[in-house]
Design a protein around this motif. Structure first.
Motif, PDB file in Angstrom:
ATOM      1  N   ASP A  31       5.676 -94.866 -69.056  1.00 38.61           N
ATOM      2  CA  ASP A  31       6.761 -95.219 -70.153  1.00 38.61           C
ATOM      3  C   ASP A  31       7.750 -94.396 -69.969  1.00 38.61           C
ATOM      4  N   ASP A  32       8.738 -94.053 -70.854  1.00 41.58           N
ATOM      5  CA  ASP A  32       9.797 -93.529 -70.789  1.00 41.58           C
ATOM      6  C   ASP A  32       9.431 -91.792 -70.591  1.00 41.58           C
ATOM      7  N   CYS A  33       8.501 -91.550 -71.316  1.00 45.08           N
ATOM      8  CA  CYS A  33       8.064 -90.228 -71.578  1.00 45.08           C
ATOM      9  C   CYS A  33       6.535 -90.253 -71.274  1.00 45.08           C
ATOM     10  N   SER A  76      17.667 -89.630 -73.482  1.00 45.84           N
ATOM     11  CA  SER A  76      17.879 -91.067 -73.486  1.00 45.84           C
ATOM     12  C   SER A  76      16.180 -91.428 -73.563  1.00 45.84           C
ATOM     13  N   ASP A  77      15.469 -90.699 -72.525  1.00 49.18           N
ATOM     14  CA  ASP A  77      14.035 -91.033 -72.346  1.00 49.18           C
ATOM     15  C   ASP A  77      13.355 -90.576 -73.734  1.00 49.18           C
ATOM     16  N   ILE A  78      13.739 -89.683 -74.233  1.00 47.28           N
ATOM     17  CA  ILE A  78      12.926 -89.026 -75.403  1.00 47.28           C
ATOM     18  C   ILE A  78      13.444 -89.945 -76.627  1.00 47.28           C
ATOM     19  N   MET A 149       6.379 -97.472 -78.011  1.00 51.81           N
ATOM     20  CA  MET A 149       6.183 -97.606 -76.633  1.00 51.81           C
ATOM     21  C   MET A 149       6.287 -98.893 -75.860  1.00 51.81           C
ATOM     22  N   ARG A 150       6.726 -98.874 -74.521  1.00 53.92           N
ATOM     23  CA  ARG A 150       7.018-100.041 -73.842  1.00 53.92           C
ATOM     24  C   ARG A 150       5.993-101.115 -74.003  1.00 53.92           C
ATOM     25  N   GLY A 151       4.721-100.747 -74.096  1.00 49.55           N
ATOM     26  CA  GLY A 151       3.529-101.781 -74.482  1.00 49.55           C
ATOM     27  C   GLY A 151       3.298-102.221 -76.003  1.00 49.55           C
ATOM     28  N   ILE A 207      12.477 -99.273 -75.138  1.00 45.56           N
ATOM     29  CA  ILE A 207      12.961 -98.717 -73.703  1.00 45.56           C
ATOM     30  C   ILE A 207      14.366 -98.224 -73.495  1.00 45.56           C
ATOM     31  N   ASP A 208      14.772 -97.471 -72.630  1.00 49.46           N
ATOM     32  CA  ASP A 208      16.380 -97.387 -72.512  1.00 49.46           C
ATOM     33  C   ASP A 208      16.909 -97.925 -71.295  1.00 49.46           C
ATOM     34  N   VAL A 209      17.831 -98.245 -71.157  1.00 45.99           N
ATOM     35  CA  VAL A 209      18.539 -99.100 -69.949  1.00 45.99           C
ATOM     36  C   VAL A 209      18.984 -97.660 -68.786  1.00 45.99           C
ATOM     37  N   SER A 210      18.131 -97.663 -67.760  1.00 44.00           N
ATOM     38  CA  SER A 210      18.659 -96.873 -66.879  1.00 44.00           C
ATOM     39  C   SER A 210      18.696 -97.780 -65.813  1.00 44.00           C
ATOM     40  N   ASP A 211      18.151 -98.671 -65.565  1.00 38.85           N
ATOM     41  CA  ASP A 211      18.064 -99.839 -64.294  1.00 38.85           C
ATOM     42  C   ASP A 211      18.641-101.204 -64.658  1.00 38.85           C
TER      43      ASP A 211
HETATM   44 MG    MG Z   1      13.647 -94.481 -69.450  1.00 37.25          MG
END
Ligand code: MG
Ligand code: ADP
Length: 311
Positions: A31-33, A76-78, A149-151, A207-211
């Motif tokens: 996940d992001d964290c 951003s991940d937090i 969470m992403r899930g 989720i955050d947009v990093s990719d």
């Molecule tokens: Mg992230």
């Protein structure tokens, strides 16, 4: 086999099996964290590294901007977990040729970003390296009812984004081409902490947009065991980003889908709950479906991959 053959996420998948998880870890890799469960709430831990040449370029970015960005990518991940940042640790490798003023400006950027997002830097490490490298680790917290969470995506959820995409990559490509244009956001990105805090009680997955959007939707689908359909015409791209695309002869949709570092939020929410977050201006870009990952326009095609640091 080289790392470039399996890619960033291929590597993470391989190494994930090496770490034993136990019941104190609510969520480890994936996940992001990382998430630790406390009696009252959850602790969030995240870390991100910026390397000269790959994540920033000293010809384009000031030391202050590099410092600012090194904190924002972590906050951003937090935010993506629905939480808030509290403490930061900063580790830096300097070549030693930098001026003192350069280092001080970089720390000023970090401190200003920390103040902006309500956290404090409380330590770190300093060492030598040929390439300037900055690693920031952040600890935060989230109330039990706000953890996203992403899930957590469910079939039928709307897929939303918090703002326009492709704006960071637009700036990067302008610099690479040596052209003038919209580079402000690339130089000093923001993250969506306040929005995330307000929508967290209502959304399912986040989720955050990093990719890039396609990569983030893929992570949500994989972690949730669902599929997604994104409508190309609904992917938000600003006028400024479009103009950058025209200047460079590049379709900005490529930046939105496969670029990254926009630090907007991608989240899923049931139809019935979207009215609760109307004030945040959610932009609906698609829907969670049973399986597959598609981009829908005149035809339905596979949603491609996002940015990979090894490719
Ligand atoms: Mg992230
Ligand atoms: P983000 O883009 O949100 O920062 P990443 O793609 O960097 O997330 O990481 C995805 C997941 O893989 C996270 O759970 C992260 O903790 C884990 N991860 C990434 N690199 C490593 C590593 N070198 N060792 C252990 N876990 C890692």
């Amino acid at each position: 086999m080289k790392l470039s053959d399996i890619g960033e996420f291929g590597l993470i998948e391989k190494i994930a099996n090496k770490f034993e998880s136990d019941e104190t870890v609510y969520k480890g890799i994936g996940d992001d964290c990382a998430v630790l469960e406390n009696e009252e709430d959850y602790t969030l831990l995240t870390t991100d590294m910026l390397v000269e040449g790959d994540h920033f370029n000293l010809d384009w970015q000031t030391p202050w901007q590099i410092g600012w960005k090194s904190v924002v990518v972590n906050v951003s991940d937090i935010a993506a977990m629905g939480g808030f940042p509290e403490w930061g640790l900063v580790s830096i490798a300097f070549s030693g040729d930098e001026e003192l003023e350069f280092a001080e400006n970089m720390f000023d950027g970090m401190v200003e970003a920390s103040e902006r997002y309500g956290m404090k830097i409380i330590g770190g490490d300093t060492t030598h390296g040929d390439l300037l490298t900055i690693n920031v680790a952040v600890v935060g917290r989230v109330e039990k009812e706000n953890l996203c969470m992403r899930g957590d995506a469910e079939i039928g959820d709307l897929i939303c984004v918090s703002g326009d995409l492709g704006k960071s990559w637009a700036g990067l490509e302008l610099f690479r081409a040596g052209k003038e244009g919209y580079t402000d956001y690339y130089l000093q990105p923001e993250c969506r902490l306040e929005t995330a805090r307000r929508i967290a009680p209502h959304v399912n997955a986040m989720i955050d947009v990093s990719d890039g959007l396609s990569s983030e939707v893929r992570h949500i689908c994989e972690e949730s065991g669902v599929g997604a359909e994104v409508e190309k015409a609904k992917v938000p791209i600003s006028e400024k980003t479009r103009r950058a695309g025209e200047k460079l002869g590049i379709d900005p949709m490529k930046w939105a889908l496969h670029g990254g570092e926009d630090f907007e939020l991608v989240f899923t929410i049931p139809h019935g709950r979207i009215s609760k977050i109307e004030e945040e201006g959610p932009i609906v870009v698609g829907e969670i479906v049973e399986e597959g990952m598609y981009l829908k326009n005149d035809e339905r095609v596979e949603l491609g991959e996002g940015y990979d640091h090894f490719s």
